[in-house]
Every structure is written in structure tokens, then in C-alpha cells.
Design a protein around this motif. Structure first.
Motif, PDB file in Angstrom:
ATOM      1  N   ARG A 102       0.931  -1.150  -0.050  1.00  0.00           N
ATOM      2  CA  ARG A 102      -0.028  -0.084  -0.005  1.00  0.00           C
ATOM      3  C   ARG A 102       0.771   1.424   0.093  1.00  0.00           C
ATOM      4  O   ARG A 102       0.541   2.129  -0.740  1.00  0.00           O
ATOM      5  N   ALA A 103       1.769   1.321   0.831  1.00  0.00           N
ATOM      6  CA  ALA A 103       2.796   2.467   0.934  1.00  0.00           C
ATOM      7  C   ALA A 103       3.430   2.943  -0.445  1.00  0.00           C
ATOM      8  O   ALA A 103       3.639   3.783  -0.862  1.00  0.00           O
ATOM      9  N   SER A 104       3.897   1.561  -1.038  1.00  0.00           N
ATOM     10  CA  SER A 104       4.724   1.635  -2.148  1.00  0.00           C
ATOM     11  C   SER A 104       3.982   2.292  -3.353  1.00  0.00           C
ATOM     12  O   SER A 104       4.219   3.037  -4.412  1.00  0.00           O
ATOM     13  N   GLU A 105       2.803   1.612  -3.543  1.00  0.00           N
ATOM     14  CA  GLU A 105       1.696   2.086  -4.419  1.00  0.00           C
ATOM     15  C   GLU A 105       1.448   3.582  -4.216  1.00  0.00           C
ATOM     16  O   GLU A 105       1.263   4.291  -5.336  1.00  0.00           O
TER      17      GLU A 105
ATOM     18  N   MET B 232       4.495   9.827  -7.275  1.00  0.00           N
ATOM     19  CA  MET B 232       5.819  10.292  -8.016  1.00  0.00           C
ATOM     20  C   MET B 232       5.511  10.427  -9.792  1.00  0.00           C
ATOM     21  O   MET B 232       6.247  11.160 -10.110  1.00  0.00           O
ATOM     22  N   LEU B 233       4.412   9.734  -9.909  1.00  0.00           N
ATOM     23  CA  LEU B 233       3.971   9.750 -11.397  1.00  0.00           C
ATOM     24  C   LEU B 233       2.933  10.791 -11.538  1.00  0.00           C
ATOM     25  O   LEU B 233       2.282  10.770 -12.695  1.00  0.00           O
TER      26      LEU B 233
ATOM     27  N   HIS C 273      17.775   5.756   0.156  1.00  0.00           N
ATOM     28  CA  HIS C 273      17.927   5.158   1.296  1.00  0.00           C
ATOM     29  C   HIS C 273      16.756   4.215   1.595  1.00  0.00           C
ATOM     30  O   HIS C 273      16.340   3.627   2.569  1.00  0.00           O
ATOM     31  N   LEU C 274      15.559   4.393   0.604  1.00  0.00           N
ATOM     32  CA  LEU C 274      14.500   3.300   0.719  1.00  0.00           C
ATOM     33  C   LEU C 274      15.015   2.015   0.976  1.00  0.00           C
ATOM     34  O   LEU C 274      15.737   1.344   0.428  1.00  0.00           O
ATOM     35  N   PRO C 275      14.268   1.192   2.033  1.00  0.00           N
ATOM     36  CA  PRO C 275      14.652  -0.156   2.137  1.00  0.00           C
ATOM     37  C   PRO C 275      14.414  -1.347   0.851  1.00  0.00           C
ATOM     38  O   PRO C 275      13.599  -0.698  -0.012  1.00  0.00           O
ATOM     39  N   PRO C 276      15.206  -2.299   0.995  1.00  0.00           N
ATOM     40  CA  PRO C 276      15.016  -2.958  -0.415  1.00  0.00           C
ATOM     41  C   PRO C 276      13.796  -3.463  -0.983  1.00  0.00           C
ATOM     42  O   PRO C 276      13.517  -3.499  -2.005  1.00  0.00           O
ATOM     43  N   LEU C 277      12.828  -3.845  -0.109  1.00  0.00           N
ATOM     44  CA  LEU C 277      11.562  -4.274  -0.636  1.00  0.00           C
ATOM     45  C   LEU C 277      10.791  -3.229  -1.294  1.00  0.00           C
ATOM     46  O   LEU C 277      10.156  -3.463  -2.444  1.00  0.00           O
ATOM     47  N   THR C 278      10.840  -2.065  -0.563  1.00  0.00           N
ATOM     48  CA  THR C 278      10.168  -1.122  -1.098  1.00  0.00           C
ATOM     49  C   THR C 278      10.643  -0.486  -2.564  1.00  0.00           C
ATOM     50  O   THR C 278       9.997  -0.382  -3.647  1.00  0.00           O
TER      51      THR C 278
ATOM     52  N   LEU D  52       7.343   0.454 -11.947  1.00  0.00           N
ATOM     53  CA  LEU D  52       7.648   1.483 -12.687  1.00  0.00           C
ATOM     54  C   LEU D  52       7.978   1.043 -14.006  1.00  0.00           C
ATOM     55  O   LEU D  52       7.490   1.808 -15.015  1.00  0.00           O
ATOM     56  N   GLN D  53       8.591  -0.060 -14.147  1.00  0.00           N
ATOM     57  CA  GLN D  53       8.937  -0.390 -15.534  1.00  0.00           C
ATOM     58  C   GLN D  53       7.713  -1.191 -16.088  1.00  0.00           C
ATOM     59  O   GLN D  53       7.654  -0.774 -17.217  1.00  0.00           O
ATOM     60  N   GLU D  54       6.968  -1.604 -15.605  1.00  0.00           N
ATOM     61  CA  GLU D  54       5.746  -1.798 -16.023  1.00  0.00           C
ATOM     62  C   GLU D  54       4.837  -0.729 -16.567  1.00  0.00           C
ATOM     63  O   GLU D  54       4.184  -0.761 -17.723  1.00  0.00           O
ATOM     64  N   VAL D  55       4.969   0.361 -15.830  1.00  0.00           N
ATOM     65  CA  VAL D  55       4.101   1.498 -16.144  1.00  0.00           C
ATOM     66  C   VAL D  55       4.901   2.119 -17.515  1.00  0.00           C
ATOM     67  O   VAL D  55       3.990   2.503 -18.610  1.00  0.00           O
ATOM     68  N   LEU D  56       5.936   1.975 -17.448  1.00  0.00           N
ATOM     69  CA  LEU D  56       6.637   2.866 -18.700  1.00  0.00           C
ATOM     70  C   LEU D  56       6.962   2.248 -19.859  1.00  0.00           C
ATOM     71  O   LEU D  56       7.070   2.775 -20.891  1.00  0.00           O
TER      72      LEU D  56
END
Length: 429
Positions: free
Chosen positions: A308-311, A317-318, A377-382, A390-394
Motif C-alpha cells: 500500500r505504501a509503495s503504490e 511520483m508519477l 535510502h528506501l529499504p530494499p523491498l520497497t 515503474l518498469q511496467e508503467v513506462l
């Protein structure tokens, strides 16, 4: 059946009960472990500047009525073109603020500073990769080794709530404001960002620039007894000279640039969403370590919160739900040209900093805040989730998705910029 499942559920239930009890006592989530906001050592531009001052490598100069302001901005590379003048009484030194004596705000991606005429302190917000945001004051006294004082909780009363995504962070509020600078809260207040209609932006601010037929709340004071439908926004529109409204001689510039304000709004909430995503993963790992000792164990509860936070961060950001511009916007201070010239650039000299200001804010709508230390410095899973999505969208072959505001040509342009300037997000593409 997994014999550990009841134990995990019991531990999770206990953790959630403990969290609810702490919240009932008035504690923020981030004030407890694993974030431990007040006890962790801050590592940000202000803390690094403090080290340089105390070691004698840097000297802050105290100059006239603005005290340390000019020198502080120079040391942290903050442009005077970012100046925003705020006349609502909505900060630490509210008793010194009024329409004739607005507070001045200056900013870059990593730091914000507020200066008040005759004020006792500079008010400073610093982006911190581990703590999200740290608040400081700098006393306006000429001493050999000036010291920044870290806030111990007072600022969190306004800077850690639903307006900031429940994390410590900056916020741009729009308030109906009386002639004495007092907000009229019963008329409503708004958090401003790039999704906000112009009609809800910049109440309590001076605003310089042109914006056609769009109207905003800036450059105006209200009578608390006048009903909302009776307010006339037209006199505050398309103001390019503040001389008839306020004496700007004490300030660094004559401007309170509309474009700088738009950028400030965007990045303040982007910063909070970065912090929110960071905290969610750190907390998730902490809770999961209590549920299981299995290496790499991740509960469904943690997966959902990280998702949820990542989405939410990805959408922002987009520029998902960006409020479209019905008229071109033009600033007055030179901020637009200065900001748009920034990099990094791809091989075609395209940059995420390039402003559009015709129908939308940025020419290539992906936030330049991906270059900040906090984002890196965002954690790895995020980060992995953001990179994959982002790759999917772009690289999508059609715009028949939730990001339909980005046409295929724009997606390809952003993709190229991302590949060539942000390996953090694209190295696994």
C-alpha cells in the motif's frame, strides 16, 4: 497445518494491542522502536553543517537584521528565488507574523528554512534518510559557534498527523486568513499539493505570477463574518508586484513566486510519502522478527502494508491525479528558468526538473525527488516494488491503465531519462 501459525497470530495480536495502547497514550508510532525517532542520531544536511561549524571548517556569518539567514542559505545551496511569503499565523513565531510582516520560507530538496522579521530563531526542517524529517531552530544571536537545537516534540503537534501521512514532515497549508493574520479555521483549511484545485491553494500566502483564469486564495484576507460564497478571489489573481500589498525590502527578493510554491507543494508531500514507505518496511521487519525466527520471513500483514505504501508513493511520483492547468502559469523571480536548468540530464538533455506550466507542472511527470538521499535510502523491498512497477508503467504498450494521464510518448521519454540518470531504479530492468 502450520503449528507455528497460532503462535504468530497471538504475537501479532499482542503487538497490535501494544501499538493501540501506546497510541492511546499520545505516542506516535515512530517515537517507539524500531524507528525510535527521538533517540536515533540525526544524519542530514543540518547535522553535517553543525559538525563543520564546531570543527572550524565552516563559519556561519551573522549579518544585520536577517542574522544567519543569508549565510545558512549559501552553505546549504538554497536559492533566494524559492522565497515564499506567508502571512498567516501558522508557525512557531506566530506572534511576530501578520500581513505587513510575513514569514519567508526558502527551500531545496533537502532543507527548508523559515525567517521571521525580528524573530528569535531560524526555523529549519531537514530531510533525514533514517528519520524522515528532523526539525531544528537556530538562535539569532551572533556567537562564535552557533548551534542548531533539535526539536524534542513541539513541532510534531502540527507536523506529524494525517496532513503529513502520520510521519514527521513538512506541509503546505492553505488557510482563510484575517487582516491580523489569524486563520479562520471554521471556514476550512486545506493541504496543498499538485492534486489540489487552484481554488484551494495558498490561503495566507502572498503569490506573484500569472495564471490566467484560474483563481487561488493567495494575496487576500477575509472577514470571518462573510460567508464563503461572498468571497471575491479576483483581486488576488495574477499579481506580479507586491508593492501595494506589503513592504518587501526586508526580504531577499520582491517575490513569492507561484511556480516555486507549486514545486514546494509537490515535494513536501513527496517527502512524506517517502518517509511513510520507509517506516512501513522498517516496522514490518521488526514485527515479523517477533513472529518468526525464519530467515526472510515476511507476514501477509507486512506485505500488505509495504504494498500500500509503495503504490501510494508510485502514484504520487508519477503525478497521478494531478490537477490540470486550465491556463498557462508564469512566475516572476527567475525560479522557473533556474530550476528547469538543473540535472541530471539524459543524452538528449532532458531532465525531470524541466517545468511545463502549460497544461501540467512538469514536462516529464516523474518526481525529481527520486534523486534525493532519502529516496536512495528506501529499504530494499520497497525499492524493488517501485522498480518493478515503474518498469511496467513506462514500458506499457497502451495507456489503458490507471496511469492513462501519461501518453506513450511521455512514458518513453521518462523511461529514457530514468534509464540514463537513475540506476537505483533501473539497474534490474
Amino acid at each position: 497445518m502450520n503449528s507455528r501459525l497460532p503462535h504468530r497470530l497471538l504475537v501479532l495480536s499482542l503487538l497490535l494491542s501494544w501499538q493501540a495502547a501506546a497510541e492511546a497514550q499520545g505516542l506516535f508510532n515512530f517515537e517507539r522502536k524500531p524507528i525510535d525517532y527521538h533517540n536515533q542520531v540525526a544524519k542530514n544536511p543540518v547535522s553535517r553543517l553543525q559538525e563543520k561549524i564546531l570543527s572550524g571548517k565552516v563559519q556561519l556569518e551573522y549579518q544585520g537584521p536577517r542574522g544567519y539567514l543569508d549565510s545558512f542559505l549559501k552553505q546549504l545551496n538554497v536559492s533566494k528565488t524559492t522565497q515564499a511569503l506567508v502571512f498567516s499565523k501558522s508557525s512557531l513565531q506566530l506572534h511576530r507574523i501578520a500581513p505587513p510582516r510575513p514569514r519567508a520560507i526558502y527551500f531545496n530538496e533537502n532543507v527548508y528554512v523559515g525567517w521571521v522579521q525580528g524573530g528569535d530563531v531560524l526555523e529549519i526542517i531537514a530531510s533525514d534518510p533514517s528519520l524522515g524529517t528532523v526539525f531544528y531552530t537556530l538562535r539569532q544571536q551572533d556567537v562564535p559557534f552557533p548551534r542548531f537545537t533539535r526539536d524534542r516534540g513541539q513541532c510534531l503537534q502540527c507536523h506529524a498527523n494525517r496532513r503529513t501521512k502520520q510521519v514527521p514532515g513538512p506541509v503546505v497549508r492553505s488557510l482563510f486568513t484575517q487582516i491580523n493574520g489569524q486563520p479562520v479555521f471554521n471556514l476550512g483549511s486545506f493541504v496543498s499539493d499538485h492534486t489540489s484545485p487552484f481554488s484551494r491553494r495558498w490561503g495566507g500566502y502572498y503569490v506573484t505570477g500569472t495564471h490566467g483564469t484560474m483563481l487561488h486564495m493567495g494575496n487576500m484576507v477575509v472577514d470571518r463574518n462573510t460567508p464563503l460564497e461572498g468571497f471575491d478571489y479576483q483581486p488576488g489573481a495574477n499579481v506580479t508586484d507586491l508593492s501595494s500589498l506589503v513592504n518587501t525590502r526586508p526580504y531577499l527578493t520582491r517575490h513569492s513566486d507561484i511556480v516555486a510554491l507549486m514545486v514546494l507543494e509537490h515535494q513536501s508531500q513527496m517527502q512524506n510519502l517517502i518517509t511513510q514507505a520507509h517506516f512501513e518496511e522498517i516496522r514490518g521487519k521488526y514485527y515479523d522478527s517477533a513472529l518468526s525466527r525464519e530467515e526472510g520471513f515476511q507476514s501477509d500483514f507486512t506485505k500488505r502494508r509495504i504494498f500500500r505504501a509503495s503504490e501510494e508513493l508510485l502514484k504520487y511520483m508519477l503525478f497521478f491525479d494531478e490537477h490540470p492547468l486550465r491556463s498557462p502559469v508564469k512566475g516572476t523571480s527567475g525560479f522557473t528558468e533556474e530550476f528547469s536548468a538543473r540535472g541530471p540530464h539524459d543524452k538528449l538533455e532532458h531532465s525531470l526538473y524541466q517545468l511545463d506550466l502549460q497544461t501540467r507542472m512538469f514536462k516529464y511527470p516523474m518526481s525529481y525527488m527520486i534523486y534525493t538521499e532519502a529516496f536512495k535510502h528506501l529499504p530494499p523491498l520497497t525499492l524493488a516494488h517501485l522498480s518493478r512497477r515503474l518498469q511496467e508503467v513506462l514500458t506499457a504498450e497502451s495507456t489503458d491503465d490507471e496511469f492513462s494521464h501519461l501518453d506513450l510518448e511521455t512514458r518513453k521519454a521518462i523511461l529514457k531519462i530514468a534509464r540514463e540518470t537513475c540506476p537505483l531504479l533501473t539497474r534490474n530492468w
